[in-house]
Enzyme design. Structure first.
Site, PDB file in Angstrom:
ATOM      1  N   HIS A 165       0.831  -1.203   0.000  1.00 56.81           N
ATOM      2  CA  HIS A 165       0.000   0.000   0.000  1.00 56.81           C
ATOM      3  C   HIS A 165       0.866   1.253   0.000  1.00 56.81           C
ATOM      4  O   HIS A 165       1.777   1.392   0.814  1.00 56.81           O
ATOM      5  CB  HIS A 165      -0.945  -0.013   1.195  1.00 56.81           C
ATOM      6  N   LYS A 174     -13.281   6.062   6.578  1.00 61.08           N
ATOM      7  CA  LYS A 174     -13.746   6.943   5.500  1.00 61.08           C
ATOM      8  C   LYS A 174     -15.273   6.925   5.411  1.00 61.08           C
ATOM      9  O   LYS A 174     -15.899   7.914   5.030  1.00 61.08           O
ATOM     10  CB  LYS A 174     -13.126   6.498   4.167  1.00 61.08           C
TER      11      LYS A 174
END
Length: 903
Positions: free
Chosen positions: A140, A571
């Site tokens: 990532h 999120k």
């Protein structure tokens, strides 16, 4: 020495090292770029430090004037200098941490500290003997540094260690000279990548950490732990069980990355095998040089003589040296194994011929024969040492080094399964079936041997690629062994059929075996990510584990791994709601698996930033619900966190020891949760209010997406070339389609840090919860204490005045005023609420060492933010020059270096 005294000493040492490295960097700049350049940079540095020491309008104006005088070329050079300084500051911090570890400090976050906290220290051995602790390295992208930069920083770290060890004036002078040389090289090294990193580059990056840090650190850790636990056995097969292992997603994570396929899986395992087998070859060669014992002077076991004779080493010089002859044979077999698995040859050719090892346990058995002969005839001095460490390495790393996970999105599996079922004439439109009918069909298909795929059928590119990737997985597993590939993570798991579809696809390549007693070589493992999916996870898993087929696959007393995602849940619903829903889901999943007579193994998908589950791993483990750790955990390590925690063997040793200590304490030294109902009700109320406040801003404010794209460097981050995956799942602009990493990274760069705190202040205010109750929870509940500490850290790194300047980049000024007004008001409310709960006059007042470390960086970070804003404004106004682009990306690099945990 008290913990507080140790921390104060650490801070003083760190400041001294920073001053020394800063002076060296200054000398290098003066020498290579001239006095005028040095003075220009120094004037800005002094102005920024002065402003932070005594903030005033005049100090701010002076700093603004100094920055405003810079041309684009001068701004780029200045950004490079401050970025380099922040990198050497990180080196100083890491060096103090290494010093502290080597000094054998008395912290609680070590296994020794964990044992001190237990009423029955021997219980730790029971936990570890049935445990599994696995850091899983991912690709990532939040690590902005090039490998070349990290290599030079590693060289500087070595020089700092050499200065500590210098025993004479000559040794110190040599170390200082090399340090100056390495800083000079770093100063002239390009900090930015010219091209986007590819999957093969990510594989090499991961392998470099395995080789440099994990391979030497882990066997040494086990030896230390065995001494600590009082394990003193002459039998190498009866020591501490190898519970600590390595995992990786690099080369196997296909979710949203079209560049990951069967070839990258093969490449990842081939490179990992090459690294570990070459390590075994080098260690075996070194043992051959060391073990010159002659059978004329010492006894040896018959098993060793047989092993030596099988080697076929007819050298007259070694006829009376059975250990060397045995090791010659082992070396030859390792060389043949390297050739078979990677096609490579060892640096030193073997002196005899040997057949490849069929599996790592054959190698381990040969080494144990040598070890037992030495222990029997030479005594306990051989209980530890290079041979014992090599045996441990083989047990931990095998021939694959790190277990490679596969990952793909459930929507892809559903489409591929639908196409296969239709082409095979099983069902015309699988997607139209309801969930019950899907599960019924899938269980039926998994009950017989007939395959769905046909070499004569024509499939879409997606289906063909997925099948080819799974065939590669089967090949990889056969080639590198069963522990090389054993977990299949399903992103966006929402139903039981999402799990069964994976087994259907695995059956196509021979990795799932139907029959009276079905078995699978790779387990399907759900990843629950959004708030909704986390809330539904217990019911989903209860239905799944109730299936007779699934119960047969797990057998009695088996494990069910469940991955829980911190990033997307944040999120989706705010930091507070995310961590609370994860907490509740963990507790509920533990009950579900226990009811199914299985053990739960949680896989925590954490990032570096608090908004993605970051923060102290030790504190996070202690905050886990009772019973959910039980000695077993996997956890992702990604981005800049990998370098921060695993940059060298000593940092790796400390990080792994902290992780292990946390697992032991979380499994054993947990007080019974009192007043759980009241705590739960309080957090439910707070969580719901926080989510409403967060979604009101992020998802319900008209124009918020436009604000986000204008008021952060999200567009410019896409040019950083830091990862092989696209920054967004969709071509259109939306918060839902944006990946969590660039979402968090962008807010960190703009210094708003919104994902790590937004909504908490409103939650406390609007819920009407008594502040005295929250103070009580903060003082007594590790979960709430950890949550507050993480928000404190994030808010100290944030800066609303700088975030306001980023808001100035928004074209729609009315929108900017509205959105930034909401953000700054919530920041102030959250700030004041945190102070009230913690009883402090300023944030991190109770953690002065951490506060000082963060605030000492701000004079170097803030000017980078200001220049980044100016250069972004130029670029968005039409200046496409390379110098402007370079300046923006360097500033992003520098801010990330200063903040450390930004993604």
């Amino acid at each position: 020495m008290s913990e507080q005294t140790i921390m104060e000493t650490d801070a003083e040492e760190q400041r001294a090292i920073v001053r020394m490295l800063g002076a060296v960097l200054g000398d290098v700049i003066r020498e290579q770029d001239g006095e005028a350049v040095f003075q220009q940079i120094e004037m800005i540095r002094r102005a920024s430090v002065g402003f932070h020491r005594e903030p005033s309008e005049s100090a701010a104006a002076l700093l603004s004037t100094q920055l405003g005088k810079l041309s684009v070329a001068e701004a780029v050079r200045f950004v490079h200098s401050f970025t380099t300084f922040l990198q050497v500051t990180n080196l100083a911090e890491d060096h103090v941490q290494r010093r502290r570890g080597r000094a054998g400090d008395k912290r609680n976050d070590t296994l020794a500290g964990a044992l001190r906290s237990l009423a029955k220290p021997e219980a730790a051995l029971a936990v570890l003997s049935r445990g599994l602790i696995t850091p899983v390295i991912t690709a990532h992208p939040s690590e902005v540094r090039r490998k070349s930069v990290r290599d030079h920083q590693a060289a500087i770290a070595i020089d700092l260690d050499a200065l500590d060890r210098a025993a004479s004036a000559m040794e110190r002078a040599d170390a200082e000279m090399d340090l100056r040389r390495q800083v000079s090289i770093l100063w002239r090294t390009r900090l930015l990548r010219n091209f986007r990193i590819a999957v093969d580059d990510e594989i090499e990056n991961a392998v470099s950490y395995f080789e440099r840090s994990f391979v030497p650190a882990i066997p040494a850790l086990y030896a230390h732990w065995e001494d600590l636990l009082g394990i003193d056995t002459p039998d190498a097969t009866k020591g501490l069980r190898s519970f600590l292992r390595l995992g990786s997603w690099v080369g196997g994570d296909r979710d949203g990355n079209p560049n990951v396929e069967g070839r990258t899986m093969r490449q990842a395992l081939s490179r990992q095998a090459a690294v570990i087998l070459r390590f075994y070859l080098d260690e075996t060669h070194a043992l051959g040089a060391e073990l010159s014992l002659s059978s004329r002077f010492t006894g040896v076991t018959q098993e060793l003589l047989d092993l030596a004779d099988r080697a076929g080493d007819g050298s007259a010089q070694r006829t009376d040296e059975p250990y060397r002859r045995a090791l010659s044979g082992i070396y030859a077999r390792l060389a043949a194994t390297l050739d078979a698995l990677t096609g490579e040859q060892p640096g030193k050719a073997p002196t005899v011929k040997g057949e490849r090892y069929g599996d790592p346990m054959q190698l381990k058995a040969d080494l144990v024969v040598i070890h037992q002969s030495l222990l029997k005839h030479q005594g306990k001095s051989f209980r530890r040492g290079p041979l014992a460490r090599l045996i441990r390495a083989v047990d931990v790393f095998g021939f694959h080094l790190a277990t490679l996970d596969m990952r793909q999105n459930s929507a892809v599996h559903a489409r591929v399964a639908a196409e296969l079922l239709k082409a095979a004439g099983v069902v015309e439109d699988y997607a139209r079936l309801d969930e019950a009918k899907r599960c019924e069909l899938l269980v039926r298909e998994l009950g017989h041997w007939r395959l769905l795929g046909s070499p004569f059928a024509t499939y879409t590119d997606e289906t063909r690629k997925e099948l080819e990737t799974l065939k590669a997985a089967a090949d990889v597993r056969r080639q590198y062994g069963p522990t090389s590939l054993r977990n299949y993570i399903i992103s966006n798991t929402q139903s039981v059929s999402d799990l069964l579809e994976v087994y259907l696809l695995l059956k196509e390549v021979g990795l799932f075996h139907p029959g009276e007693t079905p078995r699978t070589e790779i387990f399907a493992e759900p990843l629950f990510e959004t708030i909704g999916d986390l809330r539904a996870a217990p019911e989903t898993m209860a239905r799944y584990l109730a299936l007779p087929l699934v119960r047969q696959l797990h057998g009695e007393a088996g494990f069910q791994e469940v991955m829980i995602g911190y990033s997307d849940s944040n999120k989706d619903g705010s930091y507070l709601t995310s961590i609370w829903e994860l907490q509740k889901a963990s507790r509920a999943l533990h009950k579900v698996t226990t009811d199914a007579k299985l053990r739960l193994q949680l896989f925590h998908g954490r990032g570096g930033a608090v908004g993605r589950g970051g923060g102290s791993s030790f504190e996070a483990l202690l905050a886990q619900p009772e019973g959910t750790v039980d000695g077993r955990i996997r956890i992702t390590e990604q981005g800049e966190v990998v370098a921060n925690k695993y940059g060298d063997p000593e940092l790796t040793r400390q990080s792994l020891e902290t992780l292990t200590a946390g697992v032991v304490i979380a499994s054993l030294a947990r007080p019974k949760e009192e007043d759980a109902a009241r705590r739960g009700d309080t957090m439910d109320t707070l969580s719901q209010a926080a989510m409403q406040a967060y979604r009101r801003l992020v998802y319900e404010t008209p124009g918020f997406v436009e604000y986000f794209y204008d008021a952060t460097p999200i567009t410019e981050i896409a040019d950083l070339n830091i990862g092989s995956r696209p920054t967004s799942r969709q071509a259109t602009r939306s918060i839902e389609g944006l990946r969590a990493i660039p979402w968090v990274f962008s807010w960190a760069q703009s210094r708003a840090m919104l994902p790590g705190w937004y909504g908490f202040g409103s939650a406390v205010k609007e819920s009407g919860i008594d502040l005295a109750l929250l103070k009580e929870l903060y003082a007594s509940w590790p979960f709430f204490t950890s949550a507050v500490a993480n928000m404190e850290m994030v808010m100290v790194k944030s800066d609303m005045s700088i975030a306001g300047r980023y808001a100035g980049l928004v074209k729609d000024r009315a929108l900017a005023t509205k959105v930034f007004g909401a953000i700054s008001s919530e920041w102030r409310l959250t700030h004041d609420t945190l102070l009230s709960i913690t009883g402090q006059s300023e944030l991190l007042e109770k953690s002065p060492d951490l506060a000082a470390a963060i605030r000492s960086r701000l004079p170097y970070i803030d000017p980078l933010n200001h220049l980044q804003i100016e250069l972004i404004a130029r670029r968005r106004a039409g200046d496409e020059s390379e110098a402007v682009r370079e300046g923006i990306l360097l500033a992003i690099n520098g801010v990330a270096a200063g903040l450390r945990n930004t993604g």
